[in-house]
Design a protein around this motif. Structure first.
Motif, short mmCIF file in Angstrom:
data_model
loop_
_atom_site.label_atom_id
_atom_site.label_comp_id
_atom_site.label_asym_id
_atom_site.label_seq_id
_atom_site.Cartn_x
_atom_site.Cartn_y
_atom_site.Cartn_z
N GLU A 39 -1.06 0.04 0.81
CA GLU A 39 -1.06 1.16 -0.15
C GLU A 39 -2.03 0.90 -1.30
OE1 GLU A 39 2.07 3.83 -2.73
OE2 GLU A 39 2.57 1.74 -2.33
N LEU A 40 -2.14 -0.35 -1.72
CA LEU A 40 -3.07 -0.67 -2.81
C LEU A 40 -4.50 -0.29 -2.45
CD1 LEU A 40 -1.65 -4.16 -3.87
CD2 LEU A 40 -1.31 -1.96 -5.01
N LEU A 57 -5.31 6.73 8.43
CA LEU A 57 -4.64 5.47 8.09
C LEU A 57 -3.88 5.60 6.77
CD1 LEU A 57 -7.33 2.84 9.12
CD2 LEU A 57 -5.14 3.28 10.24
N LYS A 58 -4.50 6.27 5.81
CA LYS A 58 -3.85 6.50 4.52
C LYS A 58 -2.56 7.29 4.73
CE LYS A 58 -4.71 8.29 -0.12
NZ LYS A 58 -5.71 8.86 -1.03
N GLY A 59 -2.62 8.33 5.54
CA GLY A 59 -1.43 9.11 5.84
C GLY A 59 -0.36 8.28 6.52
N ASP A 60 -0.76 7.42 7.45
CA ASP A 60 0.18 6.55 8.15
C ASP A 60 0.90 5.62 7.18
OD1 ASP A 60 -0.68 7.71 10.52
OD2 ASP A 60 -1.86 5.97 11.15
N ILE A 61 0.15 5.08 6.25
CA ILE A 61 0.72 4.16 5.25
C ILE A 61 1.76 4.89 4.40
CG2 ILE A 61 0.22 2.83 3.16
CD1 ILE A 61 -2.60 2.33 4.54
N TYR A 62 1.39 6.03 3.87
CA TYR A 62 2.32 6.77 3.03
C TYR A 62 3.54 7.25 3.82
CZ TYR A 62 -0.73 6.65 -1.01
OH TYR A 62 -1.47 6.23 -2.08
N PHE A 63 3.34 7.61 5.08
CA PHE A 63 4.46 8.03 5.91
C PHE A 63 5.46 6.89 6.09
CE2 PHE A 63 6.71 8.93 9.84
CZ PHE A 63 7.07 10.26 9.65
N LYS A 64 4.95 5.70 6.38
CA LYS A 64 5.82 4.53 6.56
C LYS A 64 6.56 4.18 5.27
CE LYS A 64 5.23 3.23 10.84
NZ LYS A 64 6.31 3.06 11.78
#
Length: 79
Positions: A39-40, A57-64
């Motif tokens: 996230e950083l 990838l950014k969306g995947d991170i925030y979803f998780k």
């Protein structure tokens, strides 16, 4: 070869290398389940980015991380 052409080629090469490094680094962190660390990096990725892979990838991170609003923004921009 003109000076400006050389500068342009160098700029494009550096930009591509930074993009590749970001994708690889984010993917490695995701694979390890280190979503907070990822996230950083994701926060530095502008939602106006034209790099679809980075936005996904950014969306995947925030979803998780269950930040569904930010995930939605990233996914919508990617597609």
């Amino acid at each position: 070869m003109s000076f400006y052409r050389i500068i342009a080629i160098l700029f494009l090469t550096i930009s591509f290398n930074l993009y590749s490094q970001s994708v690889e680094e984010l993917q490695a962190l995701i694979n390890k389940g280190k979503y907070s660390d990822a996230e950083l990096i994701a926060k530095k990725i502008n939602n106006n980015s034209e790099n679809q892979k980075l936005l996904i990838l950014k969306g995947d991170i925030y979803f998780k991380l269950e930040n569904y609003e930010e995930a939605k923004k990233a996914y919508e921009k990617a597609y």
